[in-house]
Design an enzyme around this catalytic site. Structure first.
Site, short mmCIF file in Angstrom:
data_model
loop_
_atom_site.label_atom_id
_atom_site.label_comp_id
_atom_site.label_asym_id
_atom_site.label_seq_id
_atom_site.Cartn_x
_atom_site.Cartn_y
_atom_site.Cartn_z
N CYS A 18 -5.88 -39.41 38.90
CA CYS A 18 -4.67 -40.22 38.94
C CYS A 18 -3.89 -39.98 40.22
O CYS A 18 -3.36 -40.91 40.84
CB CYS A 18 -3.78 -39.91 37.73
SG CYS A 18 -4.57 -40.18 36.13
N ASP A 52 1.05 -3.69 58.79
CA ASP A 52 2.17 -3.20 59.59
C ASP A 52 2.67 -1.89 58.96
O ASP A 52 2.41 -1.63 57.78
CB ASP A 52 3.28 -4.25 59.62
CG ASP A 52 4.56 -3.73 60.23
OD1 ASP A 52 4.50 -3.24 61.37
OD2 ASP A 52 5.60 -3.81 59.57
N ASP A 111 6.29 -7.60 57.60
CA ASP A 111 7.62 -7.98 57.14
C ASP A 111 8.59 -8.35 58.26
O ASP A 111 9.67 -8.87 57.99
CB ASP A 111 8.23 -6.84 56.32
CG ASP A 111 8.70 -5.69 57.20
OD1 ASP A 111 8.00 -5.38 58.18
OD2 ASP A 111 9.75 -5.10 56.90
N ASP A 144 5.85 -9.34 63.30
CA ASP A 144 4.62 -9.56 62.53
C ASP A 144 4.31 -11.04 62.32
O ASP A 144 3.18 -11.40 61.98
CB ASP A 144 4.73 -8.90 61.14
CG ASP A 144 4.90 -7.39 61.23
OD1 ASP A 144 4.25 -6.78 62.08
OD2 ASP A 144 5.70 -6.85 60.45
#
Length: 704
Positions: free
Chosen positions: A19, A397, A597, A601
């Protein structure tokens, strides 16, 4: 340059992945539409369009011509229209089921010899009318799809029903109609299984808020709450907005957002999130974000939109289902050509199940995405689940990721001779040395100074008032502490062996001097998250062959931490170095997961096959990542790896089961071994099989 606008349209009538393809194709054909994403889980379409070219009336008409409808944007109208549409659909379905059930009982009775000749009492024209009336809603959709040059899942079964009528088998045709209604029901049931985790998540959001204005409290719909409104929340109530606590204290259950079961304390100045629950206490919260702009709202939005990022195996299934129905029609034609058996031909058309192929992947993916969101892990799409299941390299990290990102005091060394005496003549000990050092660093903004102050606070040490504070860049601080000249800074090169041992462990050592005489040393270190060693061990068990620490920190600190975890490392890295390392592994054919974080990074998180961002990280890192952990818990990483592997096993099981069913069913039907009535009855089995198999993903499990 024309402005591009993004709108969301609620779509009614979608029951399966097939659909969504029809709706997407219909809207894409409207002039001015740039991009369309249709979501089965949230029953909506997100459309990017040029408003000067694309008209809403044309979009509504295109959706209607495809067999679906755009619900009203007005909430009240939407509810009324949805109710009327649902009532109409239920009436047609009940009518068809009632006729079908009666005829089915008659036919089964005849098979058992209990009602011999009873069906002969109903004239054939009456039987045809029963078939047409009972199947009217389905036949209407098939005709409408055919006029739009579309072949839907019920097209073949409808042809089979009319084929049965053509050879005088009206009872068979009636049973086919009955099982088409059953098929519709099972497809809706299966689709609801996919939506359930997402809907359960959305249901957690409160719908009203108690707002304080002019010293009066008034409960209003959440949509009417404004930024800076003061919202009052009492024990047992959900917090309706993101905001800052301005009054009160409470224990807050954040499990709806982070998956963390332990309540946290919230007081004046604390940030709280919508959909979290107050266990004890009462809070007044100044609203900062509400609805879709809140943390919980963004979580729901990310989960809904994850459906747009289809896995490769899902795109394969979508393409396969598009060609499947014409192939089945060809097999039916060949069956009739070689056997001249119209019932065998009808059976071929009836047993084919195309919708199951399209559902095999998204049902499993949606279940996994929704369940992980409820447990604190946001996955941005099915393709990331598929990729994560193949991951074999984990790059990490250091600061804020492997470690807490907050330096803590680990060692205090008081020089034994000559005897050191503090203020009032007391013998110098660890408490006194720390009190002097923390007092001297009382007004310093350096992270190491913060570590000294926190250590003193945790030990209930009173800090002294200071005079003549000096911060010496790169050297430390000096201050007069209750009449004593205290210096805190780098130790000299002639430090004791114990200091060198601490430095070899990656710790930062501060020397403390009193009146120009060395009094002792304090070692500070960023603490490893306690759950990391076990989490890395579990990740390796799940197929991660290489784990490497990538850090901008110095060689000594990196070596110490990597050695403790028994992993390799690279130190002194810049952001571009991390990207280069990710590309090196990818060039060697590895599937790379990067966990980080910080801003530095973000490039590597985006470059990696899978980037995982910690909740405490920057918005840039979270935006660049493909998966976000809503709480700082490393056990979530092996859990999401295990979930990805389980999901892919379920997807392969779904596809394998569907393929086997269709091959066996088509073969038996083509050779005349499967009566049309039984073929129609068996057509719904794959939907239920996929639903049952995929439902296993709604239960969290770590084992691979």
């Amino acid at each position: 340059m024309d402005h591009i606008q993004t709108i969301e349209l609620p779509i009614s009538g979608m029951d399966c992945a097939e659909c969504t393809q029809h709706v997407q194709k219909a809207i894409s054909g409207v002039d001015g539409v740039q991009k369309v994403d249709v979501f089965l889980s949230s029953e909506k379409a997100v459309v990017q369009l040029n408003p000067s070219l694309a008209k809403m009336d044309e979009i509504r008409k295109a959706v209607k011509n495809a067999g679906y409808s755009v619900s009203s944007q007005d909430k009240n109208a939407t509810t009324q229209n949805a109710g009327l549409a649902d009532f109409s659909r239920r009436m047609f379905t009940a009518f068809g089921l009632a006729f079908g059930a009666v005829i089915l009982l008659v036919v089964l009775g005849e098979w058992l010899g209990l009602l011999d000749g009873l069906t002969q009492l109903i004239p054939f024209p009456i039987g045809v009318i029963l078939v047409l009336v009972g199947g009217a809603p389905i036949f209407f959709n098939v005709v409408r799809a055919a006029l739009n040059r579309q072949v839907i899942s019920h097209t073949l079964m409808s042809v089979g029903a009319f084929a049965a009528l053509a050879v005088g088998e009206w009872t068979t045709a009636m049973v086919v109609v009955f099982f088409m209604h059953i098929g519709n029901y099972t497809e809706r049931l299966t689709s609801e299984g996919a939506r359930r985790a997402v809907k359960d998540l959305a249901a957690l959001a409160p719908q009203t808020a108690r707002v304080e204005k002019d010293n009066e409290e008034k409960e209003i719909p959440i949509a009417e709450v404004q930024v800076n409104d003061i919202v009052v929340i009492r024990p047992g109530e959900k917090i309706p907005v993101d905001g800052e606590v301005v009054s009160g204290r409470a224990a807050v259950d954040q499990s709806s957002v982070t998956g963390e079961s332990m309540p946290v304390e919230a007081g004046v100045g604390s940030r709280v999130s919508a959909a979290t629950l107050i266990k004890q206490g009462t809070l007044k919260v100044k609203t900062q974000a509400v609805g879709s702009e809140s943390t919980f709202g963004r979580v729901i939005k990310m989960v809904e939109e994850a459906e747009a990022h289809r896995a490769n195996v899902q795109r394969f299934a979508d393409k396969f289902s598009a060609y499947y129905l014409p192939v089945v029609a060809g097999i039916a034609a060949l069956t009739f050509l070689f056997t001249r058996n119209p019932l065998a031909t009808a059976a071929v058309l009836l047993v084919a199940c195309s919708c199951t192929i399209a559902l095999a992947t998204p049902i499993a993916m949606l279940a996994t995405i929704g369940m992980n969101a409820k447990h604190g892990v946001l996955i941005k799409g099915g393709k990331y689940i598929e990729t994560l299941a193949r991951a074999d390299v984990l790059l990490i990290d250091k600061t804020g990721t492997l470690t807490l990102g907050k330096p803590v005091v680990t060692d205090i060394i008081v020089l034994p001779s000559p005897p050191r005496r503090g203020v009032g003549g007391e013998v110098m000990d660890e408490v006194t040395l720390l009190s002097y050092a923390a007092s001297a660093d009382r007004y310093s903004e350096h992270p190491l100074a913060d570590a000294l102050r926190r250590a003193a606070s945790e030990r209930d040490i009173q800090l002294y008032e200071i005079e003549n504070f000096e911060s010496l860049t790169g050297l430390g601080v000096r201050a007069v502490v209750d009449g004593k000249n205290i210096s805190v800074g780098k130790p000299s090169n002639s430090s004791p062996e114990r200091v060198k041992e601490l430095e070899a462990q990656g710790k930062t050592v501060l020397s403390v001097s009193m009146d120009e005489s060395l009094a002792g040393f304090i070692a500070v270190s960023d603490t490893l998250r306690s759950e990391v060693p076990e989490a890395l061990k579990e990740a390796k068990r799940l197929g991660i062959k290489k784990v490497e620490l990538l850090t901008g920190d110095n060689e000594r600190a990196a070596s110490s931490l990597a050695g403790a975890l028994n992993i390799s490392y690279r130190a002194g890295l810049m952001p571009e170095d991390k990207i280069r390392i990710v590309k090196e592994y990818q060039a060697q054919g590895h599937v790379v997961v990067m966990v980080g974080d910080g801003i530095n990074d973000a490039p590597a998180l985006a470059q990696a096959n899978i980037g995982i961002a910690m909740k405490a990280g920057t918005d840039i890192a979270i935006e660049a990542a493909h998966i976000t952990l809503l709480r700082e818990d490393w056990t979530l990483i092996p859990q999401v790896i295990a979930a990805a592997k389980r999901t892919m096993r379920v997807v392969k099981g779904n596809l394998g089961f569907t393929a086997a069913y269709n091959i066996i069913g088509l073969t038996l039907a083509a050779f005349g071994l499967l009566p049309p009535m039984l073929a129609a009855a068996l057509q719904s089995i794959p939907d239920l099989g996929i639903l049952g198999n995929s439902a296993r993903l709604l239960k969290p499990k770590i084992q691979s």
